[in-house]
Design a protein around this motif. Structure first.
Motif, short mmCIF file in Angstrom:
data_model
loop_
_atom_site.label_atom_id
_atom_site.label_comp_id
_atom_site.label_asym_id
_atom_site.label_seq_id
_atom_site.Cartn_x
_atom_site.Cartn_y
_atom_site.Cartn_z
N HIS A 173 -8.37 1.18 4.28
CA HIS A 173 -7.23 1.69 3.53
C HIS A 173 -5.98 0.87 3.82
O HIS A 173 -5.16 0.63 2.92
CB HIS A 173 -6.98 3.15 3.89
CG HIS A 173 -7.88 4.10 3.16
ND1 HIS A 173 -7.64 5.45 3.10
CD2 HIS A 173 -9.00 3.88 2.41
CE1 HIS A 173 -8.60 6.03 2.36
NE2 HIS A 173 -9.42 5.09 1.95
N GLU A 174 -5.82 0.43 5.07
CA GLU A 174 -4.66 -0.38 5.42
C GLU A 174 -4.65 -1.69 4.62
O GLU A 174 -3.60 -2.11 4.11
CB GLU A 174 -4.67 -0.70 6.92
CG GLU A 174 -4.39 0.49 7.82
CD GLU A 174 -5.66 1.29 8.14
OE1 GLU A 174 -5.56 2.22 8.95
OE2 GLU A 174 -6.72 1.00 7.56
N ARG A 184 -0.43 3.83 2.39
CA ARG A 184 -1.83 4.16 2.66
C ARG A 184 -2.22 5.49 2.03
O ARG A 184 -3.32 5.66 1.54
CB ARG A 184 -2.08 4.19 4.17
CG ARG A 184 -3.51 4.54 4.54
CD ARG A 184 -3.72 4.56 6.03
NE ARG A 184 -5.05 5.06 6.36
CZ ARG A 184 -5.49 5.21 7.60
NH1 ARG A 184 -4.72 4.89 8.62
NH2 ARG A 184 -6.71 5.68 7.82
#
Length: 240
Positions: A173-174, A184
């Motif tokens: 996600h980062e 995020r």
């Protein structure tokens, strides 16, 4: 890490050259393995080599600060990295980072510029590719401003799938947040929505595309528009 040049070549631009131009071009190339996260150039850095991806892909990232970054283009086996050299410049305006590990054909910048002067066909081909890439850069700017995160994420996953040549992608996600220029939390909600529609599965950074057709429907129209433009400008009639 260097290795022998594989065959057949799977970079579309090189494959588009005539047999004579292709043989001459490949004679100055070396096959190199690139690692995920490897940075090829930073903004303002000198371009020492051009890269023609085979089974890896490279993100071109605009950086305003360490915390403000946005991917503005992606280069895989359909293209090349080192475009400023086509314009007679050796400075990179963007950060070039390997997003998918794999192999490229690499050529020193000086040799590449020599081939550009010697081969009008190569210069014409790469001018067309440069036009397509400029179109992609401008469309990303408009897409980022006008389109919802979920549709942009679907588009980005399709672009990544095309270049990874795989339904399975390893993306945190980062990393996705940095590539799309959103928080995020926004990526989490968008990924959950796509997973809820059974278009993808997501677990601990591993994304699997389950329904490509559905993902295309979920993506903004920019994905289809980019593919249509590429085929119109760079794919000869009758090509696969």
């Amino acid at each position: 890490m260097q290795s022998s040049i594989p065959g057949p070549v799977t970079n579309h631009l090189i494959d588009s050259l005539s047999p004579q131009d292709r043989a001459s071009f490949l004679a100055d190339c070396e096959a190199v393995d690139l690692a995920f996260g490897e940075v090829l150039t930073e903004p303002g850095g000198q371009i020492l080599h051009v890269h023609f991806p085979l089974d890896c892909f490279i993100s071109l990232i605009a950086s305003l600060s360490d915390s403000e970054r946005l991917e503005v283009a992606m280069v895989g086996s359909e293209g090349m990295y080192g475009m400023p050299l086509i314009l007679g410049l050796d400075e990179s305006p963007l950060r070039a980072m390997v997003q998918g590990a794999g192999q490229v054909l690499r050529m020193p910048a000086a040799a590449f510029c020599r081939h550009l002067k010697q081969s009008p066909a190569l210069k014409a081909l790469l001018n067309r590719y440069l036009y397509v890439l400029m179109h992609q850069l401008t469309r990303v700017a408009a897409c980022t401003h006008f389109h919802q995160v979920e549709a942009r994420l679907a588009r980005w996953l399709l672009m990544t799938q095309d270049r990874a040549h795989s339904d399975r992608l390893h993306l945190t996600h980062e990393f996705l947040a940095m590539m799309l220029g959103v928080r995020r939390a926004g990526i989490t909600l968008a990924a959950m929505a796509l997973q809820g529609r059974r278009l993808i599965s997501y677990q601990r950074g591993d994304i699997t595309v389950l329904d490509r057709a559905g993902l295309i429907e979920a993506a903004c129209g920019c994905y289809a528009a980019d593919r249509i433009l590429y085929r119109r400008i760079l794919i000869k009639e009758g090509s696969p």
